[in-house]
Design an enzyme around this catalytic site. Structure first.
Site, PDB file in Angstrom:
ATOM      1  N   SER A 217      35.789  27.321  44.136  1.00  0.00           N
ATOM      2  CA  SER A 217      36.036  28.744  44.310  1.00  0.00           C
ATOM      3  C   SER A 217      36.023  29.419  42.947  1.00  0.00           C
ATOM      4  CB  SER A 217      37.381  28.950  45.015  1.00  0.00           C
ATOM      5  OG  SER A 217      37.679  30.318  45.109  1.00  0.00           O
ATOM      6  N   GLY A 219      36.488  32.749  42.399  1.00  0.00           N
ATOM      7  CA  GLY A 219      37.090  34.072  42.500  1.00  0.00           C
ATOM      8  C   GLY A 219      36.083  35.090  43.003  1.00  0.00           C
ATOM      9  N   GLY A 222      32.369  34.166  43.987  1.00  0.00           N
ATOM     10  CA  GLY A 222      31.984  33.402  45.165  1.00  0.00           C
ATOM     11  C   GLY A 222      32.262  31.921  45.067  1.00  0.00           C
ATOM     12  N   GLY A 248      41.455  31.956  48.705  1.00  0.00           N
ATOM     13  CA  GLY A 248      40.997  30.568  48.689  1.00  0.00           C
ATOM     14  C   GLY A 248      41.300  29.854  49.998  1.00  0.00           C
ATOM     15  N   ASP A 249      42.435  30.177  50.616  1.00  0.00           N
ATOM     16  CA  ASP A 249      42.787  29.573  51.899  1.00  0.00           C
ATOM     17  C   ASP A 249      41.827  30.028  52.992  1.00  0.00           C
ATOM     18  OD1 ASP A 249      44.947  28.488  50.526  1.00  0.00           O
ATOM     19  OD2 ASP A 249      46.269  30.153  51.077  1.00  0.00           O
TER      20      ASP A 249
END
Length: 309
Positions: A217, A219, A222, A248-249
């Site tokens: 990830s 941020g 992408g 992120g989850d």
């Protein structure tokens, strides 16, 4: 059924202030209280997508009771949390409405006794029999062995259940060596694991350490994926300003959804990137803006990175 494991569940409290300034008093313009912890957030997004999800991990004390009460109203989600003596932690997010920045304060979690850990392992073993995939997410509370995720990955692999791991530090390093199907670190976690600050090189290195596939990830930039089928970079069409807590989850939920639906990797990455971006516009972790998600699914760019690999 998708199983999400959150060993360090939390009661997430989000405060909104006009402008966050150190050493001053603030008037809170809004407050939200929701069940949290990374795997719980993943489960809530999966349930909203229409998947049947079971949540396990630990819950205890008054905060654990509130968490379970809030989970009870989530359609498609089953509570299989193991009761412990210590109180479930709280996490505090303070959102600065002027800048959109979020300041996070995370409590450590309850002390888990050997008997409580043994009770969880029995529950986990039973739950795997009905699982199509399992996500192991977040930090470890005090008392849980640092190699806990590595052990849980091995148990799942023995049961034939694919595993996604999303953690950091030593639990991540040991977990990767147990050969999970997918590892989802952020850029900082990936650099700490591999020693490389070049994301593509680092994802390839993480695969060599044992992970079947690595999805980093990045941020607002992408996702970057290194998989047995190829290397891809998935980028949202624009940067969205909001609360990044839980983005992120949401990406993990998208990856799991694609895993159980057996979609090609570019489709999985599109889904995960769109969900992550849509979560930034939601008021709290574990939620996403459905209209934005559906719109972004047609606009996320997935680029083949094989020439750079």
């Amino acid at each position: 059924m998708i199983l999400t494991v959150t060993l360090n569940t939390a009661l997430d409290i989000t405060y909104r202030v006009r402008s966050l300034r150190p050493h001053t008093a603030h008037r809170v313009s809004g407050v939200a209280e929701r069940p949290g912890g990374k795997g719980v957030n993943v489960a809530r997004v999966l349930a909203a997508l229409g998947h049947e999800v079971t949540v396990t991990g630990f819950a205890g004390g008054a905060t654990g009771g509130v968490l379970r009460e809030r989970l009870a109203g989530t359609a498609g989600l089953t509570d299989a949390l193991v009761e412990v003596a210590g109180p479930t932690r709280r996490t505090i997010a303070v959102v600065d409405e002027l800048t959109g920045d979020t300041t996070q304060l995370n409590e450590p979690g309850p002390q888990i006794s050997p008997a409580e850990w043994a009770a969880f392992l029995r529950a986990y073993d039973t739950l795997l029999t009905g699982a199509s995939a399992v996500a192991l997410s977040g930090s470890l509370p005090p008392g849980v062995p640092v190699g806990a995720y590595a052990g849980l990955i091995r148990v799942a692999r023995s049961a034939g259940v694919p595993v996604l791991l999303d953690t950091s530090g030593e639990p991540l390093r040991r977990g990767v060596a147990a050969r999970p199907d997918i590892v989802k670190p952020n850029a900082v976690e990936l650099a700490e694991l591999t020693g490389s600050h070049e994301p593509l090189r680092a994802t390839r290195d993480a695969r060599r350490r044992g992970a079947h596939a690595v999805v980093a990830s990045l941020g607002p930039d992408g996702l970057l994926a290194a998989t047995p089928d190829g290397h891809w970079r998935a980028t949202p069409p624009a940067r969205l300003h909001g609360n990044p807590t839980g983005a992120g989850d949401a990406a993990v939920a998208g990856l799991l959804s694609g895993l159980v639906d057996d979609t090609p990797w570019p489709t999985r990455l599109t889904r995960a990137t769109a969900l992550s971006a849509a979560a930034v516009l939601a008021p709290a972790a574990g939620e996403f803006d459905r209209a934005v998600y559906e719109e972004l699914c047609g606009r996320v760019e997935v680029k083949d990175e094989k020439t750079a690999a």
